[in-house]
Design a protein around this motif. Structure first.
Motif, short mmCIF file in Angstrom:
data_model
loop_
_atom_site.label_atom_id
_atom_site.label_comp_id
_atom_site.label_asym_id
_atom_site.label_seq_id
_atom_site.Cartn_x
_atom_site.Cartn_y
_atom_site.Cartn_z
N GLY A 8 -0.68 0.41 52.45
CA GLY A 8 -1.00 1.49 53.28
C GLY A 8 -2.50 1.74 53.43
O GLY A 8 -2.70 1.12 54.31
N GLN A 58 -5.29 4.67 43.16
CA GLN A 58 -4.20 3.99 43.14
C GLN A 58 -3.02 4.55 43.92
O GLN A 58 -2.85 5.81 44.09
N ASN A 59 -2.15 3.59 44.38
CA ASN A 59 -0.99 4.13 45.36
C ASN A 59 0.16 4.91 44.50
O ASN A 59 -0.07 4.59 43.10
N THR A 60 0.73 5.98 44.84
CA THR A 60 1.63 6.84 44.16
C THR A 60 2.64 5.67 43.34
O THR A 60 3.25 4.99 43.70
N LYS A 83 7.53 4.91 45.80
CA LYS A 83 6.61 3.93 45.22
C LYS A 83 6.60 2.61 45.71
O LYS A 83 5.62 2.46 46.32
#
Length: 489
Positions: free
Chosen positions: A156, A485-487, A465
């Motif tokens: 992402g 951090q990514n979700t 996620k």
């Protein structure tokens, strides 16, 4: 030519390495060590060419992207010897991976090493003039787009820079929005399209067609359907590509860089490596990992029995589909017919990824399982036709055009016309089915599911996620709070 991507020896590769051979180090940690040398480099066409070879070299590490793209999907199980064999892969297969995952860290490091090698070239692109420099710059921008595309589809939002990374950037450089990453990818590929030719100076180097195909793919991943149809149509109608008439030959080592190859990652069995530095191998590491466990018999070499196709994907093939026996090796039937023996590994299904398992007769210098010469067909013309079909259909532009491109692929698959005549959502499903069976084993399935909102079809997938993977924990720590951090990781 295979030798084209063999590693350059000497100082300049040290300048470019950016931690690519440093297992576990932050991707920016070593950037300053040799930076003084780059200021006195780029004084001749040879310097730029050698730098370009260094930028191509990181493509070989994308064996990891390919095998994990299958393992993460519903096409294959991780396999291997046991449930603890390459734990990082097993976790991704089960969708229980976390920011502490050595293989995701490798993927991050190696793709950023590729980005930085191209950024060195592009930062100094105006230093020395020579005839044909626009070709080298076009290829460098194609490669930067390729590496950034891998990063954005896996992680992402990612740090974005157009010049070489510096130590300390991790604490000040933000993770750029996905749209900004794609904007740079589009700009790089547009430049490449305008400056490259359909015929490369050497086999294995990027072309105008490579850039058109990757740009069309980048548009498709953003649901920019009209833009995708425009560039993919140009490639289909103006480019020199076509479907190989005999699907059975596409993935054999004596039919590499064929008329269907729009972009192909070059591998060689002439220079070995070891497990302590898998990305150093000139061979396709995934091929040995995909191989038949404890195999004795004709045609194939033995391997580690990872990435084993599921019964579900085998059943996805329609009756009469000639691709099935090319893509999937039924080891039970094969062994019985050829007096062969084999072992059963973890999650044994009885099937192997026949496209990318080792063939007998290779040099396999150093280690049979690490130096297989099987090129990776990164973008095939069949993929281009199916991407164009999807864009025409999902963009509600022309279902008849979508059917034309889809049925062109199906005609080869069945040896005769076997047309799909549906439209709308039913046609959408037909195209998705065709992508799965045409491209099985080639690393695209996980991302096809995610980008079309069908990730839930993967066992263990959690919405909001698992559409992307976690930023490696070390990178979050080195950023000192600059990167989040990514979700849900």
């Amino acid at each position: 030519m295979k030798k084209y991507i063999n590693k350059i020896k000497g100082l300049f590769l040290l300048v470019l390495v950016l931690g690519a051979n440093a297992c576990g180090d932050a991707y920016l940690e070593e950037v300053d060590r040799y930076s003084i040398d780059s200021e006195s480099y780029f004084n001749s066409e040879t310097d730029y060419y050698n730098a370009l070879v260094g930028a191509y070299d990181l493509l070989q590490s994308t064996y990891l992207n390919v095998i994990l793209g299958e393992i993460a999907s519903d096409n294959t199980f991780c396999g291997g010897e046991s449930a603890t064999d390459v734990v990082s892969w097993q976790q991704i297969d089960d969708m229980i991976h976390t920011p502490v995952n050595s293989e995701l860290k490798n993927l991050w490091d190696w793709m950023y090493a590729g980005v930085n090698r191209t950024n060195f070239i592009l930062e100094f692109q105006d230093k020395t003039e020579f005839d044909g420099k626009e070709i080298i710059i076009g290829e460098a921008r194609f490669l930067r787009a390729y590496y950034y595309f891998e990063l954005v589809k896996w992680f992402g939002e990612v740090p974005l820079k157009e010049t070489r990374f510096n130590l300390g950037d991790e604490t000040s450089l933000p993770r750029s929005p996905v749209a900004d990453v794609y904007a740079l990818i589009e700009a790089d590929l547009t430049y490449a399209i305008n400056n490259l030719n359909y015929t490369a100076p050497q086999v294995g180097r990027a072309t105008k067609g490579s850039a058109q195909a990757l740009l069309g793919k980048a548009y498709l991943y953003q649901d920019k359907f009209l833009e995708a149809t425009t560039v993919l149509d140009q490639l289909i109608t103006e480019g020199p590509y076509d479907l190989v008439s005999d699907y059975d030959t596409i993935f054999e080592n004596d039919n590499e860089n064929n008329i269907e190859s729009v972009f192909e990652v070059q591998y060689s069995d002439a220079e070995g490596a070891g497990f302590e530095c898998l990305q150093c191998s000139e061979g396709n590491v995934a091929v040995g990992f995909n191989g038949i466990r404890n195999y004795t018999g004709p045609t194939f070499d033995s391997g580690f029995s990872f990435n084993v196709p599921t019964q579900e994907v085998v059943d996805e093939f329609e009756d009469g589909d000639l691709r099935k026996d090319v893509a999937i090796l039924d080891i039970v039937s094969w062994a019985a017919a050829n007096n062969a023996t084999y072992g059963e590994g973890y999650e044994h299904t009885g099937y192997y990824n026949r496209k990318y398992i080792a063939r007998k007769g290779d040099l396999n210098t150093g280690d049979q399982n690490l130096t297989n010469p099987n090129n990776y067909r990164a973008i095939r013309f069949a993929d281009v036709l199916l991407m164009a079909a999807e864009a025409y259909n999902r963009g509600e532009i022309s279902d008849s055009k979508a059917q034309e491109y889809l049925n062109r692929v199906r005609a080869r698959a069945f040896g005769a016309e076997n047309d799909v005549t549906s439209s709308g959502a039913t046609l959408t499903d037909a195209i998705a089915h065709e992508r799965r069976v045409e491209l099985v084993g080639e690393g695209h399935r996980f991302f096809d599911l995610v980008r079309t909102g069908r990730g839930a079809e993967i066992d263990g997938f959690t919405a909001n996620k698992n559409e992307v993977f976690p930023i490696p924990l070390e990178e979050i720590q080195f950023s000192n709070g600059n990167w989040t951090q990514n979700t849900n990781y």
